[in-house]
Design an enzyme around this catalytic site. Structure first.
Site, PDB file in Angstrom:
ATOM      1  N   ASP A  67       0.810  -1.218   0.000  1.00 25.74           N
ATOM      2  CA  ASP A  67       0.000   0.000   0.000  1.00 25.74           C
ATOM      3  C   ASP A  67       0.847   1.273   0.000  1.00 25.74           C
ATOM      4  OD1 ASP A  67       0.956  -0.457   2.592  1.00 25.74           O
ATOM      5  OD2 ASP A  67      -1.010  -0.945   3.395  1.00 25.74           O
ATOM      6  N   HIS A 138      -7.249  -4.946   9.998  1.00 24.54           N
ATOM      7  CA  HIS A 138      -6.917  -4.652   8.589  1.00 24.54           C
ATOM      8  C   HIS A 138      -5.614  -5.336   8.182  1.00 24.54           C
ATOM      9  CE1 HIS A 138      -4.827  -0.796  10.118  1.00 24.54           C
ATOM     10  NE2 HIS A 138      -3.865  -1.495   9.538  1.00 24.54           N
ATOM     11  N   GLU A 143      -9.692  -2.155   5.223  1.00 24.16           N
ATOM     12  CA  GLU A 143     -10.342  -1.885   6.504  1.00 24.16           C
ATOM     13  C   GLU A 143     -11.618  -2.720   6.635  1.00 24.16           C
ATOM     14  OE1 GLU A 143      -8.937  -0.224   8.721  1.00 24.16           O
ATOM     15  OE2 GLU A 143      -7.984   1.614   8.005  1.00 24.16           O
TER      16      GLU A 143
HETATM   17  C1  F6R Z   1       1.545  -1.500   6.214  1.00 24.30           C
HETATM   18  C2  F6R Z   1       0.252  -2.131   6.291  1.00 24.30           C
HETATM   19  C3  F6R Z   1      -0.554  -2.191   7.550  1.00 24.30           C
HETATM   20  C4  F6R Z   1       0.259  -2.528   8.795  1.00 24.30           C
HETATM   21  C5  F6R Z   1      -0.634  -2.540  10.036  1.00 24.30           C
HETATM   22  C6  F6R Z   1       0.153  -2.863  11.292  1.00 24.30           C
HETATM   23  O1  F6R Z   1       2.054  -1.597   4.898  1.00 24.30           O
HETATM   24  O2  F6R Z   1      -0.179  -2.569   5.303  1.00 24.30           O
HETATM   25  O3  F6R Z   1      -1.572  -3.144   7.382  1.00 24.30           O
HETATM   26  O4  F6R Z   1       0.860  -3.780   8.622  1.00 24.30           O
HETATM   27  O5  F6R Z   1      -1.260  -1.315  10.167  1.00 24.30           O
HETATM   28  O6  F6R Z   1       1.035  -1.813  11.532  1.00 24.30           O
HETATM   29  P1  F6R Z   1       2.185  -1.909  12.640  1.00 24.30           P
HETATM   30  O7  F6R Z   1       3.160  -2.915  12.178  1.00 24.30           O
HETATM   31  O8  F6R Z   1       2.771  -0.535  12.685  1.00 24.30           O
HETATM   32  O9  F6R Z   1       1.508  -2.300  13.917  1.00 24.30           O
END
Ligand code: F6R
Length: 244
Positions: A67, A138, A143
């Site tokens: 993303d 997500h 979402e």
């Molecule tokens: C990032 C992504 C998100 C994160 C998720 C968890 O490219 O696609 O889905 O993997 O928001 O984020 P962290 O690792 O910061 O807890």
């Protein structure tokens, strides 16, 4: 699904990096599906270390990221393109023309999403797709919704996601409200899925995603249908899952 338990963040990172290491060793021209956020930082550090020691070669690797924020230029320090360069690409011998993310600069969402779907088709199935998980379940920026979106699309980020991501920005107001993300079908196309999770804050959602019903209200729950998922998580993140 296989679950690999680790003591802490560093061990999660090393164990997950080992899995990517073996994919790259077996198939030097592999397609790596990559993620951003705080979970993968340690994995990228470990991959860079293994590269510097001469054990990894990225010269034939293609990468596709999950993303990108809509509206951020790739030179913007908050963009995922910038994050990938900072954390991995500029430290290894990957060819920049083989690294792909959705184009956050493209204001026309349909154009941006079609272009990325085309890139994904050309790259072929990810040999491994790295994933983190959001507190609302997500994956990528898919979402909670009333259906599973298939391909790359533009999303309005959930309030909770904006809140969670505000820690990377100077203020909450600076967090973009939209993003381009691979769809669920794009993610499920990967031959192998590697999810990493750390900390107590992820315990409830991991249980719901992997031991609850499959529902688009918890997008990660679709992974229960994937034949080859490995979850590497620390003890705190696994604390609510039964028989872990
Ligand atoms: C990032 C992504 C998100 C994160 C998720 C968890 O490219 O696609 O889905 O993997 O928001 O984020 P962290 O690792 O910061 O807890």
């Amino acid at each position: 699904m296989r679950i690999i338990k680790a003591r802490d963040y560093d061990e999660v990172s090393r164990k997950a990096a080992n899995i990517i290491f073996s994919v790259m060793t077996e198939k030097p021209d592999c397609v790596l599906g990559l993620a951003t956020g705080s979970s993968p930082v340690g994995i990228y550090k470990e991959l860079v270390r293994r590269y510097e020691e001469g054990d990894l070669d990225f010269s034939k690797v293609t990468t596709v990221n999950l993303d990108e924020y809509k509206g951020l230029d790739r030179e913007d320090p908050q963009s995922y393109a910038y994050y990938m360069r900072e954390n991995l690409f500029s430290h290894v011998n990957i060819r920049s023309e083989k690294t792909f993310l959705p184009d956050g600069r493209e204001a026309d969402s349909q154009k941006a999403c079609e272009a990325y779907n085309q890139i994904l088709r050309q790259a072929g199935r990810q040999d491994i797709q790295l994933l983190g998980i959001g507190h609302d379940g997500h994956i990528g920026f898919n979402e909670p919704a009333d259906h599973f979106p298939k391909e790359t699309h533009c999303v309005d980020l959930a309030e909770s996601t904006i809140e969670a991501n505000a820690r990377f920005f100077e203020s909450r107001e600076q967090v973009p409200t939209q993003a381009y993300t691979m769809g669920i079908q794009n993610i499920m196309a990967a031959k192998q899925i590697l999810m990493v999770a750390n900390g107590k804050g992820k315990a409830k959602i991991l249980k719901e995603a992997f031991q609850g019903p499959i529902t688009p209200q918890i997008p990660a729950s679709i992974l229960q249908l994937h034949p080859n998922v490995i979850l590497v998580a620390d003890e705190e993140a696994l604390s609510e899952m039964e028989s872990c």
